[in-house]
Design a protein around this motif. Structure first.
Motif, short mmCIF file in Angstrom:
data_model
loop_
_atom_site.label_atom_id
_atom_site.label_comp_id
_atom_site.label_asym_id
_atom_site.label_seq_id
_atom_site.Cartn_x
_atom_site.Cartn_y
_atom_site.Cartn_z
N ARG A 118 -44.19 40.20 24.29
CA ARG A 118 -45.30 39.41 23.72
C ARG A 118 -45.16 39.26 22.21
O ARG A 118 -45.40 38.19 21.65
N LEU A 119 -44.77 40.34 21.56
CA LEU A 119 -44.59 40.29 20.11
C LEU A 119 -43.49 39.30 19.75
O LEU A 119 -43.65 38.49 18.84
N THR A 120 -42.39 39.34 20.47
CA THR A 120 -41.29 38.42 20.21
C THR A 120 -41.72 36.97 20.41
O THR A 120 -41.36 36.09 19.63
N GLN A 121 -42.54 36.72 21.43
CA GLN A 121 -43.04 35.37 21.66
C GLN A 121 -43.94 34.91 20.50
O GLN A 121 -43.86 33.77 20.06
N ARG A 122 -44.79 35.81 20.01
CA ARG A 122 -45.65 35.48 18.86
C ARG A 122 -44.81 35.17 17.63
O ARG A 122 -45.10 34.25 16.88
N VAL A 123 -43.78 35.98 17.42
CA VAL A 123 -42.89 35.76 16.28
C VAL A 123 -42.21 34.40 16.42
O VAL A 123 -42.13 33.64 15.46
N SER A 124 -41.75 34.08 17.62
CA SER A 124 -41.08 32.80 17.85
C SER A 124 -42.01 31.64 17.52
O SER A 124 -41.61 30.68 16.84
N GLN B 70 -36.13 45.40 15.76
CA GLN B 70 -36.13 44.76 17.07
C GLN B 70 -36.49 43.29 16.93
O GLN B 70 -35.86 42.42 17.53
N LEU B 71 -37.51 42.99 16.15
CA LEU B 71 -37.89 41.60 15.92
C LEU B 71 -36.78 40.83 15.24
O LEU B 71 -36.47 39.69 15.60
N TYR B 72 -36.18 41.45 14.26
CA TYR B 72 -35.12 40.81 13.48
C TYR B 72 -33.95 40.41 14.38
O TYR B 72 -33.45 39.29 14.30
N PHE B 73 -33.54 41.31 15.26
CA PHE B 73 -32.38 41.04 16.10
C PHE B 73 -32.71 40.21 17.34
O PHE B 73 -31.87 39.48 17.84
N GLN B 74 -33.94 40.30 17.84
CA GLN B 74 -34.31 39.55 19.04
C GLN B 74 -34.72 38.11 18.75
O GLN B 74 -34.75 37.29 19.65
N ASN B 75 -35.06 37.84 17.49
CA ASN B 75 -35.56 36.52 17.17
C ASN B 75 -34.84 35.98 15.94
O ASN B 75 -35.23 36.29 14.81
N PRO B 76 -33.83 35.15 16.14
CA PRO B 76 -33.06 34.63 15.00
C PRO B 76 -33.91 33.87 13.98
O PRO B 76 -33.64 33.95 12.79
N ALA B 77 -34.94 33.16 14.42
CA ALA B 77 -35.78 32.42 13.47
C ALA B 77 -36.52 33.38 12.54
O ALA B 77 -36.59 33.16 11.33
N PHE B 78 -37.06 34.47 13.10
CA PHE B 78 -37.72 35.49 12.29
C PHE B 78 -36.71 36.11 11.32
O PHE B 78 -36.98 36.25 10.13
N GLY B 79 -35.54 36.47 11.85
CA GLY B 79 -34.50 37.07 11.01
C GLY B 79 -34.12 36.17 9.85
O GLY B 79 -33.99 36.60 8.71
N PHE B 80 -33.94 34.87 10.14
CA PHE B 80 -33.57 33.92 9.10
C PHE B 80 -34.67 33.80 8.05
O PHE B 80 -34.39 33.76 6.85
N GLU B 81 -35.92 33.76 8.47
CA GLU B 81 -37.04 33.67 7.53
C GLU B 81 -37.13 34.91 6.65
O GLU B 81 -37.39 34.81 5.45
N VAL B 82 -36.88 36.09 7.22
CA VAL B 82 -36.92 37.32 6.42
C VAL B 82 -35.78 37.32 5.41
O VAL B 82 -35.98 37.66 4.24
N VAL B 83 -34.59 36.91 5.83
CA VAL B 83 -33.46 36.84 4.90
C VAL B 83 -33.76 35.84 3.78
O VAL B 83 -33.45 36.09 2.62
N SER B 84 -34.39 34.72 4.12
CA SER B 84 -34.77 33.73 3.11
C SER B 84 -35.78 34.33 2.13
O SER B 84 -35.70 34.09 0.91
N LEU B 85 -36.73 35.10 2.63
CA LEU B 85 -37.72 35.76 1.79
C LEU B 85 -37.03 36.74 0.83
O LEU B 85 -37.30 36.75 -0.37
#
Length: 139
Positions: free
Chosen positions: A3-9, A104-119
């Motif tokens: 559910r958390l991964t879906q929210r992040v997506s 876990q969020l970072y590796f399971q969700n590339p969009a979240f990972g990319f946004e964090v790296v951009s931040l």
């Protein structure tokens, strides 16, 4: 976690990296004016979201308003240490999420990972600009 991964997506697809969508999975802590959340050199253990109040990053004199994520850079540092001190300018409500859940969020969700790296990159570029400005002033 699913559910958390879906929210992040959903949130990152909409360009929302404010962290509000992480709130149900974070723990809340109240801090009094003058208290430090962490100091430069401390080991990083949490990613933070400022829900209420104002926080100053002492070394650079910048104040953060509510609704922002912070503390992410140290998760990527080789020594996992904080580069600045975060001190409450007012009484604050701060939410935090542990490194394991963050990873876990970072590796399971590339969009979240990319946004964090951009931040992270944006904040590091701001540091470079500050240093360049100081050098220019001293010449």
């Amino acid at each position: 976690m699913t559910r958390l991964t879906q929210r992040v997506s959903r949130a990152t697809a909409q360009g929302d990296l404010s962290g509000v969508w992480l709130k149900p999975y974070m723990n809340s802590t109240r801090f009094k004016v003058g208290q430090s959340l962490f100091r430069a050199g401390d080991k990083a253990d949490f990613l933070y979201f400022l829900a209420d109040g104002r926080i100053e990053f002492v070394e650079i004199g910048e104040v953060m308003e509510p609704g922002r994520l912070f503390g992410e850079i140290a998760f990527f540092a080789p020594d996992k240490r904080r580069s600045m001190t975060a001190r409450c300018v007012t009484d604050c409500t701060v939410l935090h999420i542990d490194e394991t859940t963050f990873k876990q969020l970072y590796f399971q969700n590339p969009a979240f990972g990319f946004e964090v790296v951009s931040l992270v990159a944006g904040r590091l570029m701001a540091d470079v600009r500050r240093l360049q400005d100081r050098l220019a002033e001293s010449l």
